[in-house]
Design a protein around this motif. Sequence first.
Motif, PDB file in Angstrom:
ATOM      1  N   ASN A 203     -12.403  36.207 -22.840  1.00  0.00           N
ATOM      2  CA  ASN A 203     -12.668  37.357 -23.709  1.00  0.00           C
ATOM      3  C   ASN A 203     -12.653  36.982 -25.190  1.00  0.00           C
ATOM      4  OD1 ASN A 203     -12.675  39.663 -21.717  1.00  0.00           O
ATOM      5  ND2 ASN A 203     -10.618  38.880 -21.326  1.00  0.00           N
ATOM      6  N   TYR A 204     -13.388  37.787 -25.959  1.00  0.00           N
ATOM      7  CA  TYR A 204     -13.267  37.807 -27.410  1.00  0.00           C
ATOM      8  C   TYR A 204     -12.332  38.960 -27.775  1.00  0.00           C
ATOM      9  CZ  TYR A 204     -17.715  35.238 -27.146  1.00  0.00           C
ATOM     10  OH  TYR A 204     -18.707  34.357 -26.844  1.00  0.00           O
ATOM     11  N   HIS A 205     -11.486  38.748 -28.786  1.00  0.00           N
ATOM     12  CA  HIS A 205     -10.568  39.790 -29.232  1.00  0.00           C
ATOM     13  C   HIS A 205     -10.716  39.962 -30.745  1.00  0.00           C
ATOM     14  CE1 HIS A 205      -8.463  39.680 -25.323  1.00  0.00           C
ATOM     15  NE2 HIS A 205      -8.617  38.377 -25.406  1.00  0.00           N
ATOM     16  N   VAL A 206     -10.848  41.205 -31.178  1.00  0.00           N
ATOM     17  CA  VAL A 206     -10.961  41.501 -32.606  1.00  0.00           C
ATOM     18  C   VAL A 206     -10.019  42.660 -32.929  1.00  0.00           C
ATOM     19  CG1 VAL A 206     -12.480  42.109 -34.522  1.00  0.00           C
ATOM     20  CG2 VAL A 206     -13.387  40.826 -32.574  1.00  0.00           C
ATOM     21  N   THR A 207      -9.193  42.473 -33.951  1.00  0.00           N
ATOM     22  CA  THR A 207      -8.318  43.539 -34.432  1.00  0.00           C
ATOM     23  C   THR A 207      -8.702  43.868 -35.868  1.00  0.00           C
ATOM     24  OG1 THR A 207      -6.488  42.799 -33.027  1.00  0.00           O
ATOM     25  CG2 THR A 207      -5.939  44.237 -34.873  1.00  0.00           C
ATOM     26  N   ILE A 208      -8.981  45.137 -36.119  1.00  0.00           N
ATOM     27  CA  ILE A 208      -9.351  45.619 -37.458  1.00  0.00           C
ATOM     28  C   ILE A 208      -8.306  46.646 -37.869  1.00  0.00           C
ATOM     29  CG2 ILE A 208     -11.143  46.702 -38.859  1.00  0.00           C
ATOM     30  CD1 ILE A 208     -13.122  45.886 -36.589  1.00  0.00           C
ATOM     31  N   ARG A 209      -7.678  46.442 -39.008  1.00  0.00           N
ATOM     32  CA  ARG A 209      -6.621  47.369 -39.407  1.00  0.00           C
ATOM     33  C   ARG A 209      -6.558  47.511 -40.924  1.00  0.00           C
ATOM     34  NH1 ARG A 209      -1.641  45.586 -36.664  1.00  0.00           N
ATOM     35  NH2 ARG A 209      -0.785  47.381 -37.747  1.00  0.00           N
ATOM     36  N   ASP A 210      -6.002  48.647 -41.361  1.00  0.00           N
ATOM     37  CA  ASP A 210      -5.709  48.828 -42.778  1.00  0.00           C
ATOM     38  C   ASP A 210      -4.281  49.342 -42.902  1.00  0.00           C
ATOM     39  OD1 ASP A 210      -5.612  51.753 -42.671  1.00  0.00           O
ATOM     40  OD2 ASP A 210      -7.796  51.707 -42.511  1.00  0.00           O
ATOM     41  N   ASN A 211      -3.795  49.449 -44.121  1.00  0.00           N
ATOM     42  CA  ASN A 211      -2.429  49.921 -44.340  1.00  0.00           C
ATOM     43  C   ASN A 211      -2.426  51.318 -44.953  1.00  0.00           C
ATOM     44  OD1 ASN A 211      -3.395  49.230 -46.866  1.00  0.00           O
ATOM     45  ND2 ASN A 211      -1.472  48.366 -47.578  1.00  0.00           N
ATOM     46  N   ILE A 249      -8.773  47.921 -31.952  1.00  0.00           N
ATOM     47  CA  ILE A 249      -8.664  46.694 -31.158  1.00  0.00           C
ATOM     48  C   ILE A 249      -9.847  46.622 -30.201  1.00  0.00           C
ATOM     49  CG2 ILE A 249      -7.253  45.379 -29.526  1.00  0.00           C
ATOM     50  CD1 ILE A 249      -4.808  46.842 -30.642  1.00  0.00           C
ATOM     51  N   LEU A 250     -10.586  45.507 -30.257  1.00  0.00           N
ATOM     52  CA  LEU A 250     -11.749  45.298 -29.401  1.00  0.00           C
ATOM     53  C   LEU A 250     -11.478  44.155 -28.433  1.00  0.00           C
ATOM     54  CD1 LEU A 250     -14.588  45.285 -32.102  1.00  0.00           C
ATOM     55  CD2 LEU A 250     -13.612  47.257 -30.942  1.00  0.00           C
ATOM     56  N   ARG A 251     -11.931  44.336 -27.211  1.00  0.00           N
ATOM     57  CA  ARG A 251     -11.948  43.242 -26.232  1.00  0.00           C
ATOM     58  C   ARG A 251     -13.338  43.188 -25.633  1.00  0.00           C
ATOM     59  NH1 ARG A 251     -12.428  42.474 -21.177  1.00  0.00           N
ATOM     60  NH2 ARG A 251     -12.382  44.721 -20.761  1.00  0.00           N
ATOM     61  N   LEU A 252     -14.001  42.039 -25.796  1.00  0.00           N
ATOM     62  CA  LEU A 252     -15.368  41.862 -25.305  1.00  0.00           C
ATOM     63  C   LEU A 252     -15.402  40.635 -24.401  1.00  0.00           C
ATOM     64  CD1 LEU A 252     -16.998  42.530 -28.717  1.00  0.00           C
ATOM     65  CD2 LEU A 252     -17.573  43.838 -26.677  1.00  0.00           C
ATOM     66  N   PRO A 253     -15.915  40.776 -23.184  1.00  0.00           N
ATOM     67  CA  PRO A 253     -15.873  39.649 -22.242  1.00  0.00           C
ATOM     68  C   PRO A 253     -16.924  38.596 -22.558  1.00  0.00           C
ATOM     69  CG  PRO A 253     -17.005  41.509 -21.247  1.00  0.00           C
ATOM     70  CD  PRO A 253     -16.503  41.992 -22.586  1.00  0.00           C
ATOM     71  N   LYS A 254     -16.622  37.371 -22.173  1.00  0.00           N
ATOM     72  CA  LYS A 254     -17.594  36.283 -22.224  1.00  0.00           C
ATOM     73  C   LYS A 254     -18.307  36.256 -20.874  1.00  0.00           C
ATOM     74  CE  LYS A 254     -14.918  33.304 -25.291  1.00  0.00           C
ATOM     75  NZ  LYS A 254     -14.279  31.981 -25.432  1.00  0.00           N
ATOM     76  N   ARG A 255     -19.562  36.644 -20.890  1.00  0.00           N
ATOM     77  CA  ARG A 255     -20.286  36.739 -19.620  1.00  0.00           C
ATOM     78  C   ARG A 255     -20.763  35.371 -19.165  1.00  0.00           C
ATOM     79  NH1 ARG A 255     -23.919  42.210 -20.510  1.00  0.00           N
ATOM     80  NH2 ARG A 255     -22.163  43.661 -20.587  1.00  0.00           N
ATOM     81  N   LYS A 256     -20.876  35.192 -17.859  1.00  0.00           N
ATOM     82  CA  LYS A 256     -21.344  33.930 -17.294  1.00  0.00           C
ATOM     83  C   LYS A 256     -22.798  33.703 -17.692  1.00  0.00           C
ATOM     84  CE  LYS A 256     -18.281  33.873 -13.284  1.00  0.00           C
ATOM     85  NZ  LYS A 256     -18.196  33.821 -11.818  1.00  0.00           N
ATOM     86  N   GLY A 257     -23.116  32.438 -17.940  1.00  0.00           N
ATOM     87  CA  GLY A 257     -24.482  32.088 -18.315  1.00  0.00           C
ATOM     88  C   GLY A 257     -24.709  32.100 -19.807  1.00  0.00           C
ATOM     89  N   GLY A 258     -23.685  32.568 -20.588  1.00  0.00           N
ATOM     90  CA  GLY A 258     -23.840  32.594 -22.028  1.00  0.00           C
ATOM     91  C   GLY A 258     -23.597  31.230 -22.637  1.00  0.00           C
ATOM     92  N   SER A 259     -23.879  31.145 -23.919  1.00  0.00           N
ATOM     93  CA  SER A 259     -23.728  29.867 -24.615  1.00  0.00           C
ATOM     94  C   SER A 259     -22.281  29.446 -24.668  1.00  0.00           C
ATOM     95  CB  SER A 259     -24.290  29.993 -26.038  1.00  0.00           C
ATOM     96  OG  SER A 259     -23.614  31.013 -26.742  1.00  0.00           O
ATOM     97  N   ASP A 260     -21.379  30.443 -24.710  1.00  0.00           N
ATOM     98  CA  ASP A 260     -19.973  30.121 -24.806  1.00  0.00           C
ATOM     99  C   ASP A 260     -19.474  29.462 -23.540  1.00  0.00           C
ATOM    100  OD1 ASP A 260     -20.308  32.967 -26.398  1.00  0.00           O
ATOM    101  OD2 ASP A 260     -19.041  31.522 -27.445  1.00  0.00           O
ATOM    102  N   ASP A 261     -19.993  29.923 -22.375  1.00  0.00           N
ATOM    103  CA  ASP A 261     -19.577  29.315 -21.123  1.00  0.00           C
ATOM    104  C   ASP A 261     -20.027  27.872 -21.053  1.00  0.00           C
ATOM    105  OD1 ASP A 261     -20.396  32.447 -19.703  1.00  0.00           O
ATOM    106  OD2 ASP A 261     -18.411  31.702 -20.122  1.00  0.00           O
ATOM    107  N   ALA A 262     -21.219  27.620 -21.544  1.00  0.00           N
ATOM    108  CA  ALA A 262     -21.723  26.251 -21.555  1.00  0.00           C
ATOM    109  C   ALA A 262     -20.864  25.365 -22.443  1.00  0.00           C
ATOM    110  CB  ALA A 262     -23.186  26.218 -22.022  1.00  0.00           C
ATOM    111  N   GLN A 263     -20.463  25.943 -23.586  1.00  0.00           N
ATOM    112  CA  GLN A 263     -19.625  25.180 -24.487  1.00  0.00           C
ATOM    113  C   GLN A 263     -18.260  24.920 -23.885  1.00  0.00           C
ATOM    114  OE1 GLN A 263     -19.582  27.509 -28.042  1.00  0.00           O
ATOM    115  NE2 GLN A 263     -21.727  27.144 -28.480  1.00  0.00           N
TER     116      GLN A 263
END
Length: 267
Positions: A203-211, A249-263
């Motif tokens: 997964n990719y994880h992104v947290t965006i926050r302010d104070n 808070i975002l969670r985005l999966p790394k799908r099979k066949g993508g460039s990231d899987d190859a890497q």
Amino acid sequence: MFYIFLGVSLCRVIYVLLTNDGNVDIFDLLLLILSPALPVLASRSLSEKQRQKQTLESENQRLHLLAKERDRIAQALHDDLGQSFSLLALKAEVAQKLLKKDPLKAQLQIEQIADEARADLELVRQIVHDLKYETLAQVLYQANEKLSQAKIILIVENDDNVALWKQEVQQVVAAVINEAVTNAIRYSRANIFKVIFKEDGTNYHVTIRDNGIGFAAKQISFGLSGIKQRVTDLGGNTTFTTENGAVIILRLPKRKGGSDDAQNLSS
């Protein structure tokens, strides 16, 4: 510390007034009254230096990310188009020499040149198509410009490899950042806006926050609701919370066949 110094100074002033029959040196009195301001001024100075340091570090991170994105595009152009154009030029020279000696082979070479030229044209169209979409590096740079005008500091963490994230993921994350920046400027009353990138094997994880004041004082906008749907369409999920400010808070999966899987496999 301020209130402690203030209390001690006021007690000292009252003591001097009561024990000296009103005969008080005006300069001593001013010094006693102004002494509580000294730690406040020192604290503000240290705070401002720390803020400037954070701003400089964040700016360096964004410039580094833009440079990596520029290098990636340049490398793609060199690898994909540079070699292909060199090969086309070589085949054209061969075809020119074969025109008189062997017209049939020359005709075959010309047909191959035409086919490869059409493939290169399609590649150029794809590169131009990709460049139309904002990368995360561009979005973060633009976000910093907008937030700076609103006197909000942008802090970015772990953004070294986000340029390698899949394009569809970058587009969704970029849309969320843009929407969050707009909300922070309009409603949050914050002075710090932070984006944290992380990833693991799946997964990719992104947290965006302010104070700022968080989501308690404002409803989640239609824009953020639409972004949540886009994240869901990619198989991910979104969480909106209030924890010393607004948190997305975002969670985005790394799908099979993508460039990231190859890497990942290659690594």
